[in-house]
Design a protein around this motif. Structure first.
Motif, PDB file in Angstrom:
ATOM      1  N   ILE A 187       0.951  -1.080  -0.123  1.00 21.89           N
ATOM      2  CA  ILE A 187       0.201  -0.635  -0.281  1.00 21.89           C
ATOM      3  C   ILE A 187       0.751   1.197   0.010  1.00 21.89           C
ATOM      4  O   ILE A 187       1.981   1.143   0.954  1.00 21.89           O
ATOM      5  CB  ILE A 187      -1.399  -0.030   0.981  1.00 21.89           C
ATOM      6  N   THR A 188       0.537   2.105  -0.998  1.00 20.88           N
ATOM      7  CA  THR A 188       1.631   3.213  -0.774  1.00 20.88           C
ATOM      8  C   THR A 188       0.603   4.481   0.200  1.00 20.88           C
ATOM      9  O   THR A 188      -0.546   5.127  -0.215  1.00 20.88           O
ATOM     10  CB  THR A 188       1.416   4.055  -2.016  1.00 20.88           C
ATOM     11  N   LEU A 189       0.783   5.432   1.228  1.00 20.67           N
ATOM     12  CA  LEU A 189      -0.135   6.500   1.777  1.00 20.67           C
ATOM     13  C   LEU A 189       0.673   7.497   1.095  1.00 20.67           C
ATOM     14  O   LEU A 189       1.703   7.693   0.874  1.00 20.67           O
ATOM     15  CB  LEU A 189       0.657   6.393   3.736  1.00 20.67           C
ATOM     16  N   TYR A 190       0.082   8.698   1.572  1.00 22.10           N
ATOM     17  CA  TYR A 190       0.678  10.116   0.679  1.00 22.10           C
ATOM     18  C   TYR A 190      -0.003  11.202   2.312  1.00 22.10           C
ATOM     19  O   TYR A 190      -1.018  10.611   2.466  1.00 22.10           O
ATOM     20  CB  TYR A 190      -0.404  10.324  -0.533  1.00 22.10           C
ATOM     21  N   GLU A 191       0.854  11.603   2.473  1.00 21.49           N
ATOM     22  CA  GLU A 191       0.634  13.191   2.917  1.00 21.49           C
ATOM     23  C   GLU A 191      -0.132  13.676   3.034  1.00 21.49           C
ATOM     24  O   GLU A 191      -1.161  14.646   3.373  1.00 21.49           O
ATOM     25  CB  GLU A 191       2.217  14.244   2.949  1.00 21.49           C
ATOM     26  N   ASP A 192      -0.431  14.748   1.655  1.00 27.22           N
ATOM     27  CA  ASP A 192      -1.843  14.663   1.013  1.00 27.22           C
ATOM     28  C   ASP A 192      -2.938  14.538   0.007  1.00 27.22           C
ATOM     29  O   ASP A 192      -2.717  13.707  -0.500  1.00 27.22           O
ATOM     30  CB  ASP A 192      -1.228  16.078   0.476  1.00 27.22           C
ATOM     31  N   PRO A 193      -3.890  15.154   0.765  1.00 26.17           N
ATOM     32  CA  PRO A 193      -5.327  14.472  -0.233  1.00 26.17           C
ATOM     33  C   PRO A 193      -4.742  14.585  -1.814  1.00 26.17           C
ATOM     34  O   PRO A 193      -3.768  15.354  -2.269  1.00 26.17           O
ATOM     35  CB  PRO A 193      -6.172  15.049  -0.066  1.00 26.17           C
ATOM     36  N   ASN A 194      -5.495  13.292  -2.651  1.00 22.70           N
ATOM     37  CA  ASN A 194      -5.345  13.572  -4.349  1.00 22.70           C
ATOM     38  C   ASN A 194      -4.170  12.695  -4.198  1.00 22.70           C
ATOM     39  O   ASN A 194      -3.287  13.527  -4.990  1.00 22.70           O
ATOM     40  CB  ASN A 194      -5.389  14.351  -4.762  1.00 22.70           C
ATOM     41  N   PHE A 195      -3.574  12.198  -2.938  1.00 25.22           N
ATOM     42  CA  PHE A 195      -2.410  11.445  -3.435  1.00 25.22           C
ATOM     43  C   PHE A 195      -0.738  12.304  -3.452  1.00 25.22           C
ATOM     44  O   PHE A 195      -0.565  12.466  -4.880  1.00 25.22           O
ATOM     45  CB  PHE A 195      -1.977   9.910  -5.170  1.00 25.22           C
ATOM     46  N   GLU A 196      -1.012  12.970  -3.374  1.00 26.45           N
ATOM     47  CA  GLU A 196       0.276  14.166  -3.914  1.00 26.45           C
ATOM     48  C   GLU A 196       1.259  14.159  -1.926  1.00 26.45           C
ATOM     49  O   GLU A 196       0.787  13.959  -1.240  1.00 26.45           O
ATOM     50  CB  GLU A 196      -0.443  15.865  -3.333  1.00 26.45           C
ATOM     51  N   GLY A 197       2.151  14.940  -2.407  1.00 24.02           N
ATOM     52  CA  GLY A 197       3.048  15.531  -0.907  1.00 24.02           C
ATOM     53  C   GLY A 197       3.514  13.758  -0.950  1.00 24.02           C
ATOM     54  O   GLY A 197       3.712  12.832  -1.922  1.00 24.02           O
ATOM     55  N   GLN A 198       4.102  14.233   0.382  1.00 26.69           N
ATOM     56  CA  GLN A 198       5.301  13.362   0.672  1.00 26.69           C
ATOM     57  C   GLN A 198       4.495  11.469   0.978  1.00 26.69           C
ATOM     58  O   GLN A 198       3.274  10.822   1.046  1.00 26.69           O
ATOM     59  CB  GLN A 198       6.479  13.008   1.945  1.00 26.69           C
ATOM     60  N   SER A 199       4.846  10.628   0.317  1.00 26.06           N
ATOM     61  CA  SER A 199       4.554   9.299   0.089  1.00 26.06           C
ATOM     62  C   SER A 199       5.904   8.268   0.939  1.00 26.06           C
ATOM     63  O   SER A 199       6.483   8.405   1.194  1.00 26.06           O
ATOM     64  CB  SER A 199       4.270   8.567  -1.442  1.00 26.06           C
ATOM     65  N   LYS A 200       4.405   7.328   1.298  1.00 26.68           N
ATOM     66  CA  LYS A 200       5.077   6.347   2.030  1.00 26.68           C
ATOM     67  C   LYS A 200       5.122   4.966   1.530  1.00 26.68           C
ATOM     68  O   LYS A 200       3.868   4.056   1.020  1.00 26.68           O
ATOM     69  CB  LYS A 200       5.118   6.283   3.546  1.00 26.68           C
ATOM     70  N   VAL A 201       6.106   3.661   1.260  1.00 26.69           N
ATOM     71  CA  VAL A 201       5.730   2.317   0.398  1.00 26.69           C
ATOM     72  C   VAL A 201       5.254   1.233   1.475  1.00 26.69           C
ATOM     73  O   VAL A 201       6.486   1.549   2.418  1.00 26.69           O
ATOM     74  CB  VAL A 201       6.155   1.991  -0.673  1.00 26.69           C
ATOM     75  N   VAL A 202       4.195   1.087   1.667  1.00 29.67           N
ATOM     76  CA  VAL A 202       4.764  -0.247   3.202  1.00 29.67           C
ATOM     77  C   VAL A 202       4.239  -1.672   2.434  1.00 29.67           C
ATOM     78  O   VAL A 202       2.614  -1.631   2.400  1.00 29.67           O
ATOM     79  CB  VAL A 202       3.177  -0.043   4.721  1.00 29.67           C
ATOM     80  N   LYS A 203       5.213  -2.852   2.832  1.00 27.78           N
ATOM     81  CA  LYS A 203       5.056  -3.894   2.536  1.00 27.78           C
ATOM     82  C   LYS A 203       4.363  -4.656   3.261  1.00 27.78           C
ATOM     83  O   LYS A 203       4.496  -6.217   3.485  1.00 27.78           O
ATOM     84  CB  LYS A 203       6.064  -4.567   1.410  1.00 27.78           C
ATOM     85  N   GLU A 204       4.124  -4.636   4.846  1.00 27.53           N
ATOM     86  CA  GLU A 204       4.295  -5.487   5.980  1.00 27.53           C
ATOM     87  C   GLU A 204       3.354  -4.824   7.375  1.00 27.53           C
ATOM     88  O   GLU A 204       3.246  -3.532   7.294  1.00 27.53           O
ATOM     89  CB  GLU A 204       5.682  -5.944   6.173  1.00 27.53           C
ATOM     90  N   GLU A 205       3.059  -5.387   7.976  1.00 27.50           N
ATOM     91  CA  GLU A 205       2.322  -4.988   9.229  1.00 27.50           C
ATOM     92  C   GLU A 205       3.611  -3.523   9.570  1.00 27.50           C
ATOM     93  O   GLU A 205       4.928  -3.383  10.297  1.00 27.50           O
ATOM     94  CB  GLU A 205       2.530  -5.327  10.754  1.00 27.50           C
ATOM     95  N   THR A 206       2.781  -2.465  10.126  1.00 26.13           N
ATOM     96  CA  THR A 206       3.507  -1.489  10.367  1.00 26.13           C
ATOM     97  C   THR A 206       2.971  -0.685  11.433  1.00 26.13           C
ATOM     98  O   THR A 206       1.720   0.244  11.405  1.00 26.13           O
ATOM     99  CB  THR A 206       3.798  -0.307   9.553  1.00 26.13           C
TER     100      THR A 206
END
Length: 352
Positions: A96-115
């Protein structure tokens, strides 16, 4: 969705806690439990195989509650369950890829395991996400605490505030885990190899008759020895099975070998073997009896069929058996002088 999911994936529900009372078993989606006279009454359940999601509204609406493989002796009474959905998606490689801002903008973080995001810099900063693979539980609080959102594959939430009412408050992520794989082990006996064979001396009994008459052998005419079988199982270096996983391998007949990945992966069995000894020693003869165990090391290739997550794949392993079941005796007779002292007339000694 049809009921053609593998029977390995099922859920058993009970209307009383601790798996008591009325029960029903399902292997496919149930849009409305009320149609089966089992709505809003589930108090405990067991999940076998893939996870299930229980909803408090028919047709998979309302809040969803995920249950991974295991036994749940008590379900929160507020979790009124009206429909059940089997998670048939591929859970083997979540992302899953997380984004800091709405509409998939700003800094992002890719997560592949429980975090646990509270351990880093992205806690309470997520405003949108895209699920590439797997099914994710997004919790409001750390350590799987608080309300959670179930994020399905290819889901794109562009604004947490308007779509989830999350207010940038994701603190913990957990990808749903696939059910235990079902393993079928096929031993390829036509490719069996005998690696070594050797004789091992396990006992030696010597009887001396120094008289001119046949003497009775004073040792027991029947002895018991322990025969051992050492079995081991070796996985290929590329096996997908995780540490701690165990399954049974039927070697033949009543020989069922339990393999556990990451442990010794071997077992030793023992059995008693009777060996008959001669009853008489001829005149003026020394009789030596050697008890020999023939130890044979055999290896057999193994084909593993692994069924998990709705997929089937083949892996390879090796079964090895070091068997010492064959126990035999060797007799040697040598002349003994008739002039030896009478106290030596019928001497028995034993060497190991």
């Amino acid at each position: 969705m049809s009921c053609k999911e593998p029977i390995m994936n099922k859920i058993i529900v009970y209307d009383k806690a601790n798996f008591e009372g009325l029960s029903k078993e399902f292997a496919c989606d149930i849009p409305d439990l009320h149609d089966l006279d089992f709505g809003d009454c589930i108090s405990s359940l067991k999940v076998i195989g893939q996870p299930w999601v229980a909803y408090n509204v028919p047709r998979f609406e309302g809040d969803g509650f995920a249950f991974e493989e295991g036994d749940y002796g008590e379900i929160d009474s507020s979790n009124k369950i009206s429909s059940l959905r089997l998670v048939h998606q591929d859970l083997s490689d979540p992302q899953i890829t997380l984004y800091e801002d709405p509409n998939f903008e700003g800094q992002s973080k890719v997560v592949k395991e429980e975090t646990n995001l509270t351990y880093g810099y992205f806690n309470d900063r997520v405003s949108s996400h895209v699920v590439q693979r797997g099914v994710w539980l997004l919790y409001k609080r750390q350590n799987r605490g608080g309300w959670y959102h179930i994020a399905w594959p290819e889901e794109r939430i562009h604004d947490y505030k308007t779509q989830l009412n999350f207010d940038d408050s994701v603190s913990h992520l957990h990808p749903l885990q696939p059910g235990r794989p079902i393993i079928t082990a096929k031993l390829l006996w036509d490719q069996k190899k005998v690696e070594t064979e050797k004789d091992i001396l396990i006992d030696e009994i010597v009887g001396t008759n120094c008289t001119e008459y046949e003497q009775a052998f004073t040792a027991n005419t029947c002895r018991e020895y322990t025969a051992t079988v050492f079995q081991s199982f070796h996985f290929s270096n590329t096996t997908s099975l995780k540490l701690g996983f165990s399954f049974q391998v039927t070697v033949g007949g009543a020989n069922i070998f339990v393999v556990e990945k990451g442990k010794q992966e071997s077992t030793t069995t023992s059995e008693k073997v009777e060996v008959l000894l001669p009853a008489k020693i001829p005149p003026c003869t020394q009789l030596s009896i050697q008890v020999i165990k023939k130890e044979t090391t055999t290896t057999v290739p193994v084909e593993l069929t692994i069924c998990q997550n709705g997929k089937e794949k083949t892996e390879h392993a090796e079964y090895q058996c070091v068997s010492g079941r064959t126990i035999s005796t060797r007799y040697t007779m040598t002349p003994a002088s008739a002039t030896q002292d009478a106290s030596q007339a019928n001497l028995i000694s034993r060497r190991v």
